[in-house]
Scaffold this motif. Structure first.
Motif, short mmCIF file in Angstrom:
data_model
loop_
_atom_site.label_atom_id
_atom_site.label_comp_id
_atom_site.label_asym_id
_atom_site.label_seq_id
_atom_site.Cartn_x
_atom_site.Cartn_y
_atom_site.Cartn_z
N ALA A 89 0.82 -1.21 0.00
CA ALA A 89 0.00 0.00 0.00
C ALA A 89 0.86 1.26 0.00
CB ALA A 89 -0.92 -0.01 1.23
N LEU A 90 2.02 1.19 0.65
CA LEU A 90 2.90 2.35 0.73
C LEU A 90 3.73 2.55 -0.54
CD1 LEU A 90 4.19 4.62 2.49
CD2 LEU A 90 5.84 2.89 3.27
N LEU A 91 4.20 1.46 -1.14
CA LEU A 91 5.18 1.55 -2.22
C LEU A 91 4.61 1.43 -3.62
CD1 LEU A 91 7.96 -0.68 -0.62
CD2 LEU A 91 7.93 1.81 -0.73
N ASN A 92 3.48 0.76 -3.75
CA ASN A 92 2.96 0.45 -5.09
C ASN A 92 2.76 1.71 -5.93
OD1 ASN A 92 2.01 -1.04 -7.23
ND2 ASN A 92 -0.01 -1.34 -6.39
N MET A 93 2.18 2.74 -5.33
CA MET A 93 1.92 3.97 -6.08
C MET A 93 3.23 4.59 -6.57
SD MET A 93 0.21 7.53 -4.80
CE MET A 93 1.68 7.97 -3.86
N TRP A 94 4.25 4.62 -5.70
CA TRP A 94 5.51 5.27 -6.07
C TRP A 94 6.24 4.49 -7.16
CZ3 TRP A 94 6.02 10.06 -4.80
CH2 TRP A 94 5.39 10.54 -3.64
N VAL A 95 6.18 3.16 -7.08
CA VAL A 95 6.81 2.35 -8.12
C VAL A 95 6.15 2.61 -9.47
CG1 VAL A 95 7.22 -0.01 -8.92
CG2 VAL A 95 7.59 0.58 -6.52
N ASN A 96 4.83 2.69 -9.49
CA ASN A 96 4.11 2.99 -10.74
C ASN A 96 4.42 4.39 -11.25
OD1 ASN A 96 2.06 0.79 -11.69
ND2 ASN A 96 1.97 0.75 -9.46
N VAL A 97 4.57 5.34 -10.33
CA VAL A 97 4.90 6.71 -10.72
C VAL A 97 6.26 6.75 -11.41
CG1 VAL A 97 5.56 8.98 -9.82
CG2 VAL A 97 3.46 7.90 -9.03
N PHE A 98 7.26 6.09 -10.81
CA PHE A 98 8.59 6.10 -11.41
C PHE A 98 8.63 5.31 -12.71
CE2 PHE A 98 10.13 7.32 -7.13
CZ PHE A 98 10.96 8.37 -7.51
N LEU A 99 7.79 4.27 -12.83
CA LEU A 99 7.77 3.50 -14.06
C LEU A 99 7.25 4.33 -15.22
CD1 LEU A 99 8.09 0.74 -15.48
CD2 LEU A 99 5.72 0.25 -14.82
N SER A 100 6.26 5.17 -14.97
CA SER A 100 5.65 5.97 -16.03
C SER A 100 6.26 7.36 -16.17
CB SER A 100 4.14 6.11 -15.78
OG SER A 100 3.89 6.69 -14.51
N ALA A 101 7.12 7.76 -15.24
CA ALA A 101 7.70 9.10 -15.28
C ALA A 101 8.76 9.21 -16.37
CB ALA A 101 8.32 9.44 -13.92
N PRO A 102 8.96 10.42 -16.91
CA PRO A 102 10.07 10.64 -17.88
C PRO A 102 11.40 10.68 -17.14
CG PRO A 102 8.90 12.70 -17.44
CD PRO A 102 8.14 11.63 -16.71
N LEU A 103 12.03 9.54 -17.01
CA LEU A 103 13.22 9.42 -16.18
C LEU A 103 14.40 10.20 -16.74
CD1 LEU A 103 13.02 5.63 -15.26
CD2 LEU A 103 12.41 7.58 -13.84
N SER A 104 14.36 10.53 -18.03
CA SER A 104 15.45 11.31 -18.61
C SER A 104 15.60 12.65 -17.89
CB SER A 104 15.20 11.54 -20.10
OG SER A 104 15.04 10.32 -20.78
N ALA A 105 14.48 13.19 -17.41
CA ALA A 105 14.53 14.48 -16.73
C ALA A 105 15.24 14.40 -15.39
CB ALA A 105 13.10 15.02 -16.53
N LEU A 106 15.36 13.17 -14.84
CA LEU A 106 16.02 13.01 -13.54
C LEU A 106 17.52 12.83 -13.66
CD1 LEU A 106 13.51 10.57 -11.78
CD2 LEU A 106 13.66 13.05 -11.54
N VAL A 107 18.02 12.61 -14.88
CA VAL A 107 19.45 12.37 -15.06
C VAL A 107 20.31 13.53 -14.55
CG1 VAL A 107 21.27 11.94 -16.76
CG2 VAL A 107 19.08 10.75 -16.95
N PRO A 108 19.96 14.81 -14.81
CA PRO A 108 20.77 15.90 -14.24
C PRO A 108 20.81 15.87 -12.71
CG PRO A 108 19.39 16.73 -16.01
CD PRO A 108 18.94 15.33 -15.76
#
Length: 250
Positions: A89-108
């Protein structure tokens, strides 16, 4: 694949795209697309250069390091989410958020935390691959038959033995997540090397694009695609060998 009642090999679709690419290149309709035959002839030139071997060494080390980290953390996280409901219940939402997020923007941001060089690329590969592995592992754990766990308890199985049963039963989904993580990891290693410090294949991409060596540029992309698809195919064959675990659960 079946077309008008005839079985057509899956590779036929690639051949169609290769012909279209060749036509566009021969007529010079788009400057960025040289003829496909020129790209194929550029592959030996790319892989025989000393810079390619050094770039491949850096890329493979970064890729394997990030992928190994993603496999360990992803499977552990998926087991936690599948076995412990409050953690899910605590982690599932965050894992899905990071899976669908544009991770390229986090590289900097990753670059600021880990500096310029290979550690940032390893973390980038990890970020691209870990979430799909975690979610597929969670799905596999949730599909474990309760009768298997009840049987293990009735026979007095230890905690480690019960965990082994869960891992083996969830193995098809774990391998499916790992196969997808392998492909996403290739994207992560290229993006990381391009955006961070222009090392490895990122340096070669920059060199070829700046000098308008588009045949070599696309040849390098084909090499990376072949690397990713080859690894995915190996894992897919391993999936087929453990399919009986999935059948035993139903």
């Amino acid at each position: 694949m079946e077309l008008y009642g005839y079985q057509v090999p899956k590779m036929a679709a690639l051949l169609v795209w290769a012909v279209i690419w060749e036509i566009i290149g021969q007529f010079e309709l788009v400057m960025l697309f040289p003829p496909f035959t020129d790209v194929l002839m550029a592959i030996p030139d790319v892989i025989t250069t000393p810079s390619f071997f050094e770039a491949a060494r850096i890329t493979v080390l970064s890729y394997l390091g990030g992928l190994a980290l993603a496999l360990v953390i992803g499977v552990s996280l998926g087991l936690l989410m599948g076995l412990v409901k409050p953690a899910d219940a605590l982690l599932n939402m965050w894992v899905n958020v990071f899976l669908s997020a544009p991770l390229s923007a986090l590289v900097p941001v990753i670059m600021i935390l880990f500096g310029m060089g290979m550690p940032t690329v390893i973390v980038t590969v990890f970020m691209f691959a870990v979430w799909i592995i975690a979610l597929d592992t969670r799905a596999g754990v949730l599909h474990v038959s309760s009768s298997l766990l009840e049987m293990s308890a009735s026979f007095g199985a230890s905690r480690w033995q019960r965990m082994k049963i869960i891992l083996l039963s969830a193995l098809p989904e774990i391998l499916a997540g790992f196969r997808l993580g392998v492909i996403r990891g290739v994207k992560g290693v290229v993006i990381g090397q391009l955006l961070v410090s222009i090392i490895g294949v990122g340096a070669l991409f920059a060199l070829y694009s700046q000098n308008f060596l588009m045949a070599h540029f696309w040849a390098l992309i084909l090499i990376l695609f072949g690397f990713a698809l080859g690894l995915a195919e190996l894992i897919g064959r391993l999936e087929q060998r453990v399919e009986y675990y999935a059948g035993a659960r139903s």
